[in-house]
Write a protein that holds these residues in place. Sequence first.
Motif, short mmCIF file in Angstrom:
data_model
loop_
_atom_site.label_atom_id
_atom_site.label_comp_id
_atom_site.label_asym_id
_atom_site.label_seq_id
_atom_site.Cartn_x
_atom_site.Cartn_y
_atom_site.Cartn_z
N VAL A 214 1.64 -0.99 -0.07
CA VAL A 214 -0.06 0.05 -0.24
C VAL A 214 0.92 1.29 0.07
O VAL A 214 0.87 2.10 -0.37
CB VAL A 214 -0.65 -0.08 0.87
CG1 VAL A 214 -1.76 1.28 1.05
CG2 VAL A 214 -2.16 -1.11 0.87
N ALA A 215 2.39 1.16 0.66
CA ALA A 215 3.23 2.43 0.72
C ALA A 215 3.03 2.53 -0.87
O ALA A 215 3.47 4.02 -0.91
CB ALA A 215 4.28 2.17 1.86
N ASP A 216 3.46 1.96 -2.04
CA ASP A 216 3.76 2.17 -3.24
C ASP A 216 3.04 2.78 -3.96
O ASP A 216 3.13 3.89 -4.44
CB ASP A 216 4.33 1.19 -3.68
CG ASP A 216 5.76 0.16 -3.77
OD1 ASP A 216 6.72 1.19 -2.57
OD2 ASP A 216 5.85 -0.61 -3.75
N ALA A 217 1.95 2.47 -3.76
CA ALA A 217 0.41 3.00 -4.18
C ALA A 217 -0.04 4.77 -3.71
O ALA A 217 0.02 5.62 -4.08
CB ALA A 217 -0.87 1.81 -3.81
N GLU A 218 0.16 4.52 -2.20
CA GLU A 218 0.21 5.53 -1.47
C GLU A 218 0.63 7.18 -2.07
O GLU A 218 1.03 7.96 -2.46
CB GLU A 218 0.47 5.98 -0.13
CG GLU A 218 -0.46 5.06 0.15
CD GLU A 218 -0.99 4.86 2.19
OE1 GLU A 218 -1.38 4.17 2.53
OE2 GLU A 218 0.41 4.76 2.76
#
Length: 285
Positions: A214-218
């Motif tokens: 999720v951090a990459d998407a954020e």
Amino acid sequence: MPSFLAFEDKDPGIPSRVPLVLVHGHPFDRTMWQPQLAEFPAGRRVIAPDLRGYGASPVTPGTVPLARHAQDIAALLDRLEVDGCVLAGLSMGGQIVMECAARFGERVRGLVLADTFPAAETPEGRRSRAAMADRLLAEGMRGYADEVLERMVAPSADPGVKAHVHRMMTATSPEGAAAALRGRAERPDYRALLTRLAVPALVVVGADDTYTPVADAEAMHAALPDSVLCVIEGAAHLPNLERPAEFNRALGEFLARLDGKLDGGPRDGGPASVHGRDRTVRRQA
């Protein structure tokens, strides 16, 4: 360069909204998009190619960079007389979509970036992809497919989905997969590109994805000038297959907003566009 990609073209045969082009990930094929090919063609042309080296498309041994995949997609759009489209890609497909935006951004009306990331490969990552390419050529796909299945999809995924994902991986040509891995290791850094993209974007990620967390998407959501982030609970790396209802709802809402923007006004009572840096949607399983 004429297109030689195998593809599925679902055309409603009537004037429709901007076409949607679906770009699969590694090591899959266009059947990865079955739930979306069933959902969206009623009023919209939907095109899903098999990338070079995958599915029914021919294999090019050696190294196939993302730029070659982007050229193949441009040639397919030419063949199908598609001037503009929404490009949606998952994982490696998302990186190919970013390459397409860099090469022929004037044809791109919107982007969907699912379970992907924009950074260039690290030296360790390049070594790892080269080693995996050698392994696939030596051993074939089955051992790899067995190992990664429960990272590709959440352990709780429907058994039919698991079987479909495993079947796609084992059916992939080792030569095609190895060539794509070598090419992907050489990809450029797309992070600066994202900050310059003027078209609306949807960023989607499975809440349990360990390949592209999720951090990459954020981070992509923060970089894109006009984007919405959707986190799908109960899904790993393939939320479009694991949680198709939630994925399709997010994609459908994005396409409706985009249609309204291209029409010059709101549709269905929604905003014509959403500046989405602070907009995050979580879809419950």
